[in-house]
Design a protein around this motif. Structure first.
Motif, PDB file in Angstrom:
ATOM      1  N   ILE A   4       0.835  -1.205   0.000  1.00 32.34           N
ATOM      2  CA  ILE A   4       0.000   0.000   0.000  1.00 32.34           C
ATOM      3  C   ILE A   4       0.867   1.252   0.000  1.00 32.34           C
ATOM      4  O   ILE A   4       0.655   2.196  -0.772  1.00 32.34           O
ATOM      5  CB  ILE A   4      -0.954  -0.011   1.213  1.00 32.34           C
ATOM      6  CG1 ILE A   4      -2.046  -1.073   1.001  1.00 32.34           C
ATOM      7  CG2 ILE A   4      -1.577   1.368   1.416  1.00 32.34           C
ATOM      8  CD1 ILE A   4      -2.989  -1.213   2.166  1.00 32.34           C
ATOM      9  N   ASN A   5       1.879   1.266   0.858  1.00 33.58           N
ATOM     10  CA  ASN A   5       2.763   2.431   0.933  1.00 33.58           C
ATOM     11  C   ASN A   5       3.621   2.571  -0.321  1.00 33.58           C
ATOM     12  O   ASN A   5       3.811   3.673  -0.843  1.00 33.58           O
ATOM     13  CB  ASN A   5       3.646   2.313   2.171  1.00 33.58           C
ATOM     14  CG  ASN A   5       2.847   2.476   3.452  1.00 33.58           C
ATOM     15  OD1 ASN A   5       2.564   3.579   3.874  1.00 33.58           O
ATOM     16  ND2 ASN A   5       2.463   1.363   4.049  1.00 33.58           N
ATOM     17  N   ALA A   6       4.140   1.437  -0.814  1.00 25.45           N
ATOM     18  CA  ALA A   6       4.970   1.491  -2.015  1.00 25.45           C
ATOM     19  C   ALA A   6       4.164   1.985  -3.208  1.00 25.45           C
ATOM     20  O   ALA A   6       4.649   2.766  -4.030  1.00 25.45           O
ATOM     21  CB  ALA A   6       5.542   0.104  -2.301  1.00 25.45           C
ATOM     22  N   ARG A   7       2.921   1.536  -3.290  1.00 22.30           N
ATOM     23  CA  ARG A   7       2.056   1.964  -4.380  1.00 22.30           C
ATOM     24  C   ARG A   7       1.851   3.478  -4.344  1.00 22.30           C
ATOM     25  O   ARG A   7       1.887   4.156  -5.381  1.00 22.30           O
ATOM     26  CB  ARG A   7       0.715   1.233  -4.279  1.00 22.30           C
ATOM     27  CG  ARG A   7      -0.257   1.540  -5.402  1.00 22.30           C
ATOM     28  CD  ARG A   7      -1.547   0.747  -5.214  1.00 22.30           C
ATOM     29  NE  ARG A   7      -2.527   1.106  -6.227  1.00 22.30           N
ATOM     30  CZ  ARG A   7      -3.277   2.184  -6.182  1.00 22.30           C
ATOM     31  NH1 ARG A   7      -3.166   3.022  -5.143  1.00 22.30           N
ATOM     32  NH2 ARG A   7      -4.132   2.450  -7.146  1.00 22.30           N
ATOM     33  N   ALA A   8       1.647   4.001  -3.158  1.00 20.55           N
ATOM     34  CA  ALA A   8       1.454   5.451  -3.020  1.00 20.55           C
ATOM     35  C   ALA A   8       2.695   6.215  -3.466  1.00 20.55           C
ATOM     36  O   ALA A   8       2.603   7.234  -4.160  1.00 20.55           O
ATOM     37  CB  ALA A   8       1.102   5.793  -1.576  1.00 20.55           C
ATOM     38  N   MET A   9       3.882   5.718  -3.087  1.00 17.77           N
ATOM     39  CA  MET A   9       5.113   6.404  -3.446  1.00 17.77           C
ATOM     40  C   MET A   9       5.351   6.351  -4.953  1.00 17.77           C
ATOM     41  O   MET A   9       5.794   7.333  -5.563  1.00 17.77           O
ATOM     42  CB  MET A   9       6.297   5.769  -2.714  1.00 17.77           C
ATOM     43  CG  MET A   9       6.224   5.880  -1.196  1.00 17.77           C
ATOM     44  SD  MET A   9       6.003   7.583  -0.616  1.00 17.77           S
ATOM     45  CE  MET A   9       7.445   8.366  -1.298  1.00 17.77           C
ATOM     46  N   LEU A  10       5.037   5.227  -5.583  1.00 15.75           N
ATOM     47  CA  LEU A  10       5.251   5.102  -7.022  1.00 15.75           C
ATOM     48  C   LEU A  10       4.281   5.980  -7.807  1.00 15.75           C
ATOM     49  O   LEU A  10       4.634   6.508  -8.869  1.00 15.75           O
ATOM     50  CB  LEU A  10       5.112   3.638  -7.447  1.00 15.75           C
ATOM     51  CG  LEU A  10       6.326   2.759  -7.128  1.00 15.75           C
ATOM     52  CD1 LEU A  10       5.992   1.285  -7.315  1.00 15.75           C
ATOM     53  CD2 LEU A  10       7.508   3.145  -8.012  1.00 15.75           C
TER      54      LEU A  10
END
Length: 681
Positions: free
Chosen positions: A128-134
């Motif tokens: 979830i966090n990685a998706r937001a950063m990407l």
């Protein structure tokens, strides 16, 4: 260490929380958390909130089965790859890895396993966090939400009765007859139903589940391990411009997840004959079982199968009965065992009576149309008499040759009579033909010769020399474990072995497709092939490759080539496993690669019922190779080393592999693998 890293990065974020430096700080933090595995819940004012409960297992958590462990490790590996790419600023690659992780979680969600959900929960929060950063970097990703935890019911990931897909017909869900078979006929029929590309036919459900010689391609309940799904999903299949739609791929995946069941009347019926109402055209009347073994030569025979008969059959029957796209009259002759089973008209041989045998009658033209067909000239009376005499003398042949491809038997007979320089010359001709078939620029093809190898490639002379030196060093290491071989260096492989150097991974993949008729796994950088005359290693090596990279890619296949050439009909699992083990190839991989291979081993062991399944090629290549290495490591252990040395000596003395193994290890290969499975399980 992890806490310190998070504290340092958090301070950095606070320091640069104003202005244009916010995003670079976020990048540092996102990469650190992805690679290190920090358990993130959400962002609050730019600051991550850690949930200490994530590390605590639930009270009702159950141990994961082998398939669930594979899914967890695969998802974690993709997330780590995403983090590594993100830290380098390669956001597209990072996004692609994250897409794969999300897709694998979709597979896990279909399994509805609470234990698997719990094991994946920390990684899902990281996604979830990685998706937001990407998405801050402009990468578009599919929506993702953590699914609800399934109810604690019977674990559907466990193996179930009828997992072979044939013994327990499906009554609901995706229908093989109505839904799956039409897709396979439409998208795969040209190559694998009306043809036999890559040695793989799916003319029937039974053939589909059997898979090609490399191993099974459909594992009921396991989308990740099923190469049928993988090759379609990666776009490798189907070829020739065809394309499987997303809806069709989803249908195939759901069928696999639901157990790859068969809901037709007969799993041996042609897929093209299956109807949506669950019926099929009446199957052909079964032929009586024909013998698959004949007597052993006594030494008194006047005609030899390998030297006299086999070359005649290979020369005159290829295209219709050998390497045939469509077998004439139901008679396959790729091996003697297949010829002994007969065709649509029954048996073609009556050992002890050559003139009464249908094969001889067809060759003479006394039983219907004369063979060979297709405008080929008939065999001479003397050639037919050779075949008839061999049958009349009992059709005697060495046991090891019954299952050996006839083309290999012919090649081996020539090889036994040829001197090493003759074999080197023949292998050079084969190398040029192989590169031409693979589409190489023949004007740029160069060669580097060493004591044991002839190295070929469209690369610089310096690269060819580096490959040759690495190969010689790898052979020196391997020979420490093998019996001493007499003769000149050129005699070791009975002629110089070839090494094909491909500059790019794409060239290597195309070489395998064009020359070997198969797709190699995406992580392979090298492999070997040996059938007596053909003896080569194919490897990716460009001018940018370091000497260490070249050595690492060459050492295991060279060692395997050394093992397989010590005797006749040495099985691939033995050569591959022992070659990798004695070369130290398993010890020089990074942690992530070792994790993946360990997961493959766990899954392979957990999916086998007996050693016979492994020896008969019932595993995908990656899992079979990993298990072969583990078995080889057992053979190299202190308690088994003396027996292994005896096996290798027996092979070099000319004993067939089954006899050499049983004499050396005091157990058949099946019994040994069964005992090993019992020990590791």
């Amino acid at each position: 260490m992890l806490v310190t890293m998070i504290q340092v990065v958090s301070k950095e974020i606070q320091i640069v929380s104003n202005g244009s430096m916010v995003r670079p700080a976020f990048r540092v933090f996102a990469a650190a958390t992805l690679v290190a595995g920090a358990l993130l819940v959400t962002f609050s004012g730019g600051m991550p909130v850690l949930n200490a409960q994530d590390a605590s297992p639930r009270a009702d958590a159950k141990p994961l089965d082998a398939r669930s462990r594979t899914i967890v490790q695969s998802v974690e590996l993709q997330v780590k790859r995403a983090g590594a790419a993100y830290s380098k600023g390669d956001y597209e690659t990072s996004g692609e890895a994250l897409r794969k992780a999300i897709g694998q979680i979709d597979v896990a969600g279909n399994a509805a396993s609470p234990a698997l959900h719990d094991a994946l929960l920390p990684t899902m929060r990281r996604i979830i966090n990685a998706r937001a950063m990407l998405e801050l970097e402009g990468v578009t990703l599919p929506p993702f939400r953590i699914p609800a935890r399934p109810e604690a019911t019977a674990d559907p990931m466990a193996e179930t009765p009828g997992a072979d897909g044939a013994s327990d017909p499906a009554t609901d869900g995706v229908s093989f007859v109505s839904d799956v078979a039409p897709i396979l006929v439409d998208k795969c029929g040209g190559c694998h139903i009306r043809g036999n590309k890559g040695g793989f036919t799916l003319q029937t459900f039974a053939k589909l589940m059997e898979g090609p010689s490399e191993g099974v391609v459909v594992f009921p309940g396991d989308v990740i391990g099923s190469r049928l799904i993988e090759t379609i999903e990666t776009g490798d299949m189907p070829r020739g411009g065809g394309k499987v739609s997303k809806e069709q791929l989803d249908t195939l995946k759901q069928w696999v997840i639901q157990g790859a069941k068969f809901d037709g009347p007969d799993p041996t019926a042609m897929l093209t004959s299956l109807k949506g109402d669950g019926t099929s055209a009446p199957p052909a009347a079964p032929q009586p079982n024909q013998p698959t073994m004949v007597g052993k030569p006594t030494g008194n025979e006047t005609v030899s199968f390998s030297k006299d008969v086999d070359p005649l059959l290979v020369e005159n029957c290829t295209g219709c009965h050998l390497d045939a796209m469509q077998t004439r009259g139901g008679l396959r002759m790729d091996t003697l065992a297949q010829m002994l089973r007969g065709g649509d008209s029954g048996s073609v041989m009556q050992p002890g009576d050559g003139e009464a045998s249908l094969l001889v009658q067809k060759l003479r033209g006394s039983a219907g149309a004369r063979m060979p067909a297709g405008g080929r000239p008939p065999l001479s009376d003397s050639d037919i008499e050779l075949i008839s005499t061999w049958i009349s003398e009992g059709a005697k042949v060495d046991e090891a040759l019954v299952q050996t491809p006839m083309k290999v038997v012919t090649a081996q007979a020539w090889l036994d009579a040829a001197a090493s320089p003759e074999v080197s010359e023949r292998r050079a001709e084969i190398a040029e033909a192989d590169f031409r078939l693979a589409g190489a620029d023949m004007s740029r093809l160069q060669q580097q010769v060493s004591d044991h190898f002839a190295v070929w490639g469209d690369v610089s002379p310096a690269t060819l020399k580096a490959v040759a030196e690495s190969a010689e060093a790898a052979l020196t290491q391997a020979r420490k474990f093998l019996p001493r071989a007499d003769g000149t260096p050129e005699d070791f492989f009975h002629g110089k072995a070839s090494i094909y150097v491909l500059a790019k991974r794409y060239d290597y993949s195309e070489f395998a497709k064009m020359v070997e008729g198969r797709s190699v796994p995406s992580d392979w950088q090298s492999h070997w092939k040996y059938d007596g005359i053909r003896a080569y290693v194919a490897v990716v090596a460009s001018e940018r490759a370091t000497e260490e990279e070249i050595a690492q890619r060459v050492m295991a296949p060279v060692a395997s080539l050394a093992v397989v050439s010590r005797g006749e009909a040495v099985p691939r699992w033995f050569a591959e496993g022992l070659g990798t083990a004695i070369s130290g190839g398993e010890t020089k991989r990074d942690r992530n690669e070792n994790m993946r291979r360990q997961a493959e081993l766990v899954t392979a062991v957990g999916s086998l019922k007996s050693g016979k399944d492994f020896l008969n090629g019932k595993l995908p290549p990656e899992r079979a190779d990993r298990m072969a290495v583990a078995i080889a490591e057992s053979l190299l252990s202190r308690q088994n080393r003396r027996g292994l040395d005896a096996v290798l000596r027996n092979l070099q003395a000319g004993q067939p592999f089954p006899q050499a193994f049983q004499t050396g290890m005091n157990a058949t290969p099946i019994a040994f693998v069964d005992a090993w499975l019992q020990w590791v399980q």
